[in-house]
Design a protein around this motif. Structure first.
Motif, PDB file in Angstrom:
ATOM      1  N   SER A  51       0.829  -1.241  -0.011  1.00  0.00           N
ATOM      2  CA  SER A  51      -0.044  -0.018   0.174  1.00  0.00           C
ATOM      3  C   SER A  51       0.814   1.210   0.031  1.00  0.00           C
ATOM      4  CB  SER A  51      -0.867   0.006   1.289  1.00  0.00           C
ATOM      5  OG  SER A  51      -2.118  -1.034   1.046  1.00  0.00           O
ATOM      6  N   ASP A 171      -5.901  -0.778  -4.846  1.00  0.00           N
ATOM      7  CA  ASP A 171      -5.167  -1.418  -3.349  1.00  0.00           C
ATOM      8  C   ASP A 171      -6.523  -2.397  -2.785  1.00  0.00           C
ATOM      9  OD1 ASP A 171      -3.569  -2.068  -1.402  1.00  0.00           O
ATOM     10  OD2 ASP A 171      -3.502  -0.343  -0.639  1.00  0.00           O
ATOM     11  N   GLU A 172      -6.114  -3.731  -3.279  1.00  0.00           N
ATOM     12  CA  GLU A 172      -6.937  -4.766  -2.792  1.00  0.00           C
ATOM     13  C   GLU A 172      -8.405  -4.356  -2.763  1.00  0.00           C
ATOM     14  OE1 GLU A 172      -5.792  -6.978   0.650  1.00  0.00           O
ATOM     15  OE2 GLU A 172      -3.801  -6.036   0.847  1.00  0.00           O
TER      16      GLU A 172
HETATM   17 MG    MG Z   1      -1.911  -2.955   2.012  1.00  0.00          MG
END
Ligand code: MG
Ligand code: ADP
Length: 250
Positions: A51, A171-172
């Motif tokens: 991240s 991000d995910e």
């Molecule tokens: Mg992360």
């Protein structure tokens, strides 16, 4: 738009990127790039710096050292116009961050009006186009509370796409979703990839990575341990750390 933005250069080019939080060195010299039109998935254990890496690309975090270039323009340079950089980079997070008091249409129109100064009619026209693009043409008038998590995430994707980004960072994006809703979001991402969108995706969805990504990058402990073509990285990685990680997530 500067020539570098319209013309040559990789979509993303990162050299020697370092970032610490206090004594915790989270990125320890990352070298990495994404070609135009390429889909790159970043995988790795929790806490490995994925991240933070994404957040350094659009300057949500300020790197301590190294350079980040987006479409040829150095975003880590002293005279960077951060807002101009961010307009070229769409970002989709695990949490959707929609305004609860605005409809899907209102959520997708808002940033266009505030950041790009589009008028209401134009912003709403582009919002409808992008809600259609993510399969939500029939939900323009729905409020977030009336939408499933997968639909809310697709509104967030439409919001990012409506800005006309050159690169999309994810991000995910499916990690907060119930399992039965993951497929719809991945399906929209797959369609974007097929349209030629440049995408940098942090994900634990190995099926998506194998089928959609051009390259997979494995991070651990703030470094890129290994990268390569998606199929090889997932079925036959070269490094023991990569194999150990994959044996836990596959
Ligand atoms: Mg992360
Ligand atoms: P990943 O996304 O791979 O799980 P992160 O980039 O979120 O990893 O985090 C890497 C490390 O950096 C973790 O140890 C995390 O606690 C730390 N970290 C991330 N953001 C911050 C922050 N804003 N302040 C302090 N520490 C942070």
């Amino acid at each position: 738009m500067p020539a570098a933005a319209a013309g040559g250069g990789r979509a993303i080019e990162i050299r020697g990127l370092r970032k610490s939080f206090g004594a915790n060195e989270v990125l320890r010299g990352i070298d990495f790039h994404v070609e135009r039109g390429e889909v790159v998935c970043v995988i790795g254990p929790s806490g490995s710096g994925k991240s933070t890496l994404l957040r350094c690309v659009n300057l949500l975090e300020e790197p301590d050292a190294g350079t980040v270039r987006v479409a040829g323009a150095e975003v880590t340079g002293p005279e960077v116009d951060i807002d101009a950089v961010r307009r070229r980079i769409g970002m989709v997070f695990q949490s959707f961050n929609l305004f609860p008091h605005l409809t899907a249409l209102g959520n997708v129109a808002l940033a266009q009006r505030k950041v790009l100064r589009r008028g209401r009619a134009e912003a709403e026209r582009i919002a409808r186009e992008n809600l259609d693009r993510v399969g939500l043409a029939d939900k323009v008038g729905a409020y977030p509370a009336q939408l499933s998590g997968g639909q809310q995430q697709r509104v967030a994707m439409a919001r990012a796409l409506a800005m006309g980004p050159e690169v999309m960072l994810f991000d995910e994006p499916t990690s907060a979703l119930d399992p039965e809703l993951v497929g719809d979001v991945l399906g929209v991402m797959r369609a974007l990839a097929e349209e030629g969108m440049t995408m940098l995706v942090v994900t634990h969805e190995m099926g998506f990575a194998r089928e959609v990504a051009d390259r997979v990058v494995f991070m651990d402990g703030g470094v890129v341990v290994e990268e390569g073509p998606a199929a090889r990285m997932i079925t036959d990685p070269g490094q023991g750390r990569t194999r150990a990680f994959l044996s836990r997530v596959l």
